[in-house]
Design a protein around this motif. Structure first.
Motif, PDB file in Angstrom:
ATOM      1  N   MET A   1       0.846  -1.192   0.000  1.00 34.76           N
ATOM      2  CA  MET A   1       0.000   0.000   0.000  1.00 34.76           C
ATOM      3  C   MET A   1       0.884   1.247   0.000  1.00 34.76           C
ATOM      4  O   MET A   1       2.049   1.208   0.402  1.00 34.76           O
ATOM      5  CB  MET A   1      -0.903   0.009   1.233  1.00 34.76           C
ATOM      6  CG  MET A   1      -0.147   0.142   2.553  1.00 34.76           C
ATOM      7  SD  MET A   1      -1.225   0.079   3.980  1.00 34.76           S
ATOM      8  CE  MET A   1      -1.689  -1.656   3.939  1.00 34.76           C
TER       9      MET A   1
ATOM     10  N   GLU B   1      -2.135   5.411   5.326  1.00 33.55           N
ATOM     11  CA  GLU B   1      -2.304   4.930   3.964  1.00 33.55           C
ATOM     12  C   GLU B   1      -2.869   6.042   3.081  1.00 33.55           C
ATOM     13  O   GLU B   1      -3.711   6.840   3.514  1.00 33.55           O
ATOM     14  CB  GLU B   1      -3.254   3.731   3.940  1.00 33.55           C
ATOM     15  CG  GLU B   1      -3.446   3.133   2.565  1.00 33.55           C
ATOM     16  CD  GLU B   1      -4.408   1.954   2.575  1.00 33.55           C
ATOM     17  OE1 GLU B   1      -4.713   1.434   1.473  1.00 33.55           O
ATOM     18  OE2 GLU B   1      -4.865   1.563   3.675  1.00 33.55           O
TER      19      GLU B   1
ATOM     20  N   GLN C   1      -4.780   6.657  -0.562  1.00 36.39           N
ATOM     21  CA  GLN C   1      -5.485   6.017  -1.675  1.00 36.39           C
ATOM     22  C   GLN C   1      -5.867   6.999  -2.776  1.00 36.39           C
ATOM     23  O   GLN C   1      -6.076   6.587  -3.924  1.00 36.39           O
ATOM     24  CB  GLN C   1      -6.754   5.318  -1.163  1.00 36.39           C
ATOM     25  CG  GLN C   1      -6.473   4.172  -0.211  1.00 36.39           C
ATOM     26  CD  GLN C   1      -7.745   3.514   0.306  1.00 36.39           C
ATOM     27  OE1 GLN C   1      -8.856   4.002   0.062  1.00 36.39           O
ATOM     28  NE2 GLN C   1      -7.588   2.413   1.029  1.00 36.39           N
ATOM     29  N   SER C   2      -5.963   8.293  -2.435  1.00 37.01           N
ATOM     30  CA  SER C   2      -6.386   9.284  -3.434  1.00 37.01           C
ATOM     31  C   SER C   2      -5.886  10.657  -3.025  1.00 37.01           C
ATOM     32  O   SER C   2      -5.263  10.824  -1.978  1.00 37.01           O
ATOM     33  CB  SER C   2      -7.923   9.304  -3.551  1.00 37.01           C
ATOM     34  OG  SER C   2      -8.484   9.720  -2.320  1.00 37.01           O
TER      35      SER C   2
ATOM     36  N   HIS D   1      -8.236   8.355   3.895  1.00 35.46           N
ATOM     37  CA  HIS D   1      -7.058   7.941   3.127  1.00 35.46           C
ATOM     38  C   HIS D   1      -6.763   8.868   1.958  1.00 35.46           C
ATOM     39  O   HIS D   1      -6.122   8.441   0.979  1.00 35.46           O
ATOM     40  CB  HIS D   1      -7.221   6.504   2.612  1.00 35.46           C
ATOM     41  CG  HIS D   1      -7.527   5.506   3.684  1.00 35.46           C
ATOM     42  ND1 HIS D   1      -6.715   5.279   4.758  1.00 35.46           N
ATOM     43  CD2 HIS D   1      -8.604   4.690   3.852  1.00 35.46           C
ATOM     44  CE1 HIS D   1      -7.240   4.362   5.536  1.00 35.46           C
ATOM     45  NE2 HIS D   1      -8.412   3.992   5.019  1.00 35.46           N
TER      46      HIS D   1
ATOM     47  N   ALA E   1      -3.503   8.451  -7.428  1.00 35.12           N
ATOM     48  CA  ALA E   1      -4.385   7.282  -7.513  1.00 35.12           C
ATOM     49  C   ALA E   1      -3.651   6.103  -8.157  1.00 35.12           C
ATOM     50  O   ALA E   1      -3.767   4.954  -7.713  1.00 35.12           O
ATOM     51  CB  ALA E   1      -5.639   7.624  -8.291  1.00 35.12           C
TER      52      ALA E   1
ATOM     53  N   GLY F   1      -1.231   4.667  -5.758  1.00 38.46           N
ATOM     54  CA  GLY F   1      -1.933   3.908  -4.728  1.00 38.46           C
ATOM     55  C   GLY F   1      -2.304   2.515  -5.200  1.00 38.46           C
ATOM     56  O   GLY F   1      -2.160   1.528  -4.459  1.00 38.46           O
TER      57      GLY F   1
ATOM     58  N   ALA G   1      -0.783  -0.939  -3.718  1.00 41.40           N
ATOM     59  CA  ALA G   1      -1.696  -1.927  -3.149  1.00 41.40           C
ATOM     60  C   ALA G   1      -1.452  -3.304  -3.756  1.00 41.40           C
ATOM     61  O   ALA G   1      -1.474  -4.324  -3.052  1.00 41.40           O
ATOM     62  CB  ALA G   1      -3.144  -1.493  -3.379  1.00 41.40           C
TER      63      ALA G   1
END
Length: 624
Positions: free
Chosen positions: A1, A25, A27-28, A44, A116, A119, A123
């Motif tokens: 991640m 973490e 993610q965006s 996140h 993104a 991420g 991941a």
């Protein structure tokens, strides 16, 4: 991640961390400007904004922190120009605070998509890492635990130690237990090592632990990976430990049996013993022996690493006499070089005081001689910065300079009661046993202590010597050396046999003795005087101190100084549990010293009692 800590590693984002807080973490990414509102879902997410939009920083940071945002990223301000009040507010809300060198326009058009993508990639990699750990259980190897430890150390990267109730089970790199020594004593206590590594610990099974040391605190991804590794280790150690122990113990016992057969000259029997576990290993006619002192690294770890490096090309055993030694018998095969393997082993444990002594090539049936040579080289290695000494081709020793005829005459006369009986086969065994006192010798040779003591006692009784007297042991071992080198005298020879005194005061022996003791002259202390007193008092330190008029502590210090100068092992390097009577000695060290002191005895001074033998055959019954 992907986590906040990873972001500065991507130059296209232009990110600098101002206040790290906890790793989170990512993610965006979302942009916050005068026309944007904080979205309802910020978990996140990186919230990227300009400093001019942070007039109500307290409310914004509270909202972001409560919503689980990954971090607040400030554009348009250099890291060192950031308002200290912003740093303080971010710290209060435990929200990571970053800056970016790119304007908001770049983030709106391009960089939010790039975050993104990063991420998703991270991941997938994280899932693959976890999957690789699980593969260790799906496809177990010979040592799954070590495999998991090595994988985790490479992925973090860092030092990894797996311990169970019995101690260290696996380590990567092999020297990790030295680096993490303080942490291993208290595995549940986080902290930092003297080298600056951050230490984390995760329980494994009921009494085990996975201890890791990394240059920086574990991020969220690394922490999850470590936790998953601990779970895999728990399953691997619980499911395979008993079977592994049974198999490895059996292999170790076979190896030790083969080594002990080699030590007593039974090369063919040793080949048969190893045929099932290491077929063909002992087929070559010659071998070297390496003896490794494991220092602070722990013998099990050094042994495991040695087995990996030699990869089936050596017979390595844990020395049964000295708890910190590993003995490796390396058969010589054309085209195979082994010294670089030993040097690599030392490099792996370079911070742990590991050092090695190696022998010259010897016939396989003479592994006992090679072992003695390697053990002598080990003493010298402890004083060398490279921590390895491989014995040079043997310089002339005492047995080489003794006059052949008189020496053979004396040795034959002394050993005649044995040479004329079937007990001649005990000579080789006796020679090995004499190198140490009975406790150590019995462990190295794989014989019961009482059995070995009885055989040595029988030999000594037959020739009229007392095995409890070190001088008698020296004389007997020297006589055996002479017979092995020069054979025995003819039965047709007439006249009285030569005496050991006549042999040792000869011109060639005196020249050898002067050369042997010459290095002691470089020390300002009168080491020769102390050694002469010690030898004359038959190696009793207290008696030697009284004779020389100095303290016992000074006698020991002088002996140890002489060891360093002469590169011989007299009293050091002997484990305390093997000390017997007034002290344990290595005969290969004190035998040449005694003869050199005897040969250089000044006029008017008494000779050491080396040539004194019992007036009547010694017997165990009389001694008791």
């Amino acid at each position: 991640m992907l986590t906040v800590r990873d972001l500065p590693a991507f130059p296209e984002l232009g990110i600098t961390v101002c206040h790290a807080g906890e790793d989170r973490e990512v993610q965006s990414a979302q942009v916050l400007s005068d026309t944007d509102w904080i979205r309802s879902t910020v978990a996140h997410a990186l919230i990227v904004t300009h400093s001019r939009y942070l007039e109500d920083a307290e409310r914004i940071m509270y909202t972001l922190s409560a919503g689980g945002a990954a971090a607040l990223v400030v554009s348009g301000t250099a890291p060192d120009a950031l308002d200290p009040a912003l740093r303080e507010t971010a710290a209060q809300h435990r929200l990571p605070l970053l800056t970016t060198s790119h304007p908001l326009g770049d983030w709106k058009t391009l960089l939010t998509h790039r975050v993104a993508e990063l991420g998703v990639t991270a991941a997938r990699r994280h899932a693959a890492r976890l999957g690789t750990l699980l593969d260790h259980l799906s496809h177990p190897q010979a040592d799954t635990v070590t495999g998991v430890a090595e994988y985790l150390a490479a992925e973090l990267p860092g030092d990894v130690v797996v311990r169970d109730a019995g101690g260290v089970r696996a380590a990567a790199p092999p020297a990790a237990p030295v680096t993490l020594a303080a942490a291993l004593e208290h595995p549940g206590r986080p902290g930092r090592t003297p080298d600056g590594l951050y230490v984390s610990s995760v329980p494994v099974g009921g009494q085990g632990a996975l201890v890791v040391g990394t240059p920086a605190p574990l991020g969220q991804a690394e922490a999850e990976l470590t936790t998953c590794a601990a779970k895999v280790l728990s399953v691997a150690m619980t499911g395979r430990r008993s079977d592994d122990l049974v198999v490895s113990d059996a292999v170790r016992q076979v190896r030790l049996s083969a080594f002990q057969l080699l030590m007593t000259g039974h090369a063919v029997d040793a080949q048969r013993v190893t045929a099932s576990i290491m077929p063909g290993l002992l087929d070559p006619t010659h071998a070297r022996v390496y003896v490794t002192d494991c220092g602070r690294a722990g013998r099990a770890l050094v042994m495991a690493q040695a087995d990996r490096l030699f990869a089936g090309q050596a017979l390595s055993v844990a020395c049964p006499a000295f708890d910190n030694h590993i003995i490796s018998v390396v058969p010589l095969v054309e085209g195979q070089e082994h010294e670089h393997i030993v040097r690599h082993l030392l490099e792996v444990f370079r911070t742990a005081g590991v050092h090695t002594g190696g022998s010259q090539p010897h016939e396989l049936k003479q592994v006992g001689d090679a072992y003695d040579e390697a053990l002598a080289a080990l003493t010298r290695a402890s004083h060398r910065p490279e921590r390895i000494v491989v014995a040079s081709p043997r310089p002339p020793g005492l047995a080489d300079v003794l006059p052949t005829g008189p020496a053979r005459s004396w040795a034959t006369a002394l050993l005649r009661p044995i040479l004329s009986t079937a007990r001649i086969r005990q000579l080789e065994l006796t020679a090995m046993a004499l190198e140490f006192r009975t406790t150590a010798a019995s462990k190295v040779l794989g014989m019961h202590r009482n059995t070995l003591a009885r055989r040595v006692g029988q030999t000594c009784e037959a020739v009229g010597l007392d095995p409890e007297r070190t001088m008698h042991r020296i004389a007997l071992s020297l006589a055996i050396q002479v017979v092995r080198m020069h054979g025995t005298g003819s039965a047709a020879e007439t006249g009285p046999p030569a005496t050991l005194h006549d042999i040792l005061v000869g011109q060639e022996v005196r020249a050898w003795a002067d050369k042997t003791l010459r290095p002691l002259a470089t020390d300002r202390r009168d080491l020769v005087r102390t050694l002469r007193a010690w030898v004359t008092c038959e190696f009793h330190v207290e008696r030697a101190a009284a004779r020389a008029g100095i303290a016992p502590k000074t006698v020991r210090a002088h002996i140890q100084a002489a060891e360093h100068l002469l590169e011989r092992d007299f009293i050091t390097g002997i484990p305390q549990d093997l000390m017997e009577d007034h002290g344990e000695h290595r005969l290969s060290g004190i035998r040449p010293l005694t003869c050199a002191v005897y040969a250089t005895t000044p006029p008017g001074e008494p000779y050491p009692a080396l040539t004194t033998v019992a007036t009547a055959p010694w017997s165990a019954g009389a001694a008791r």
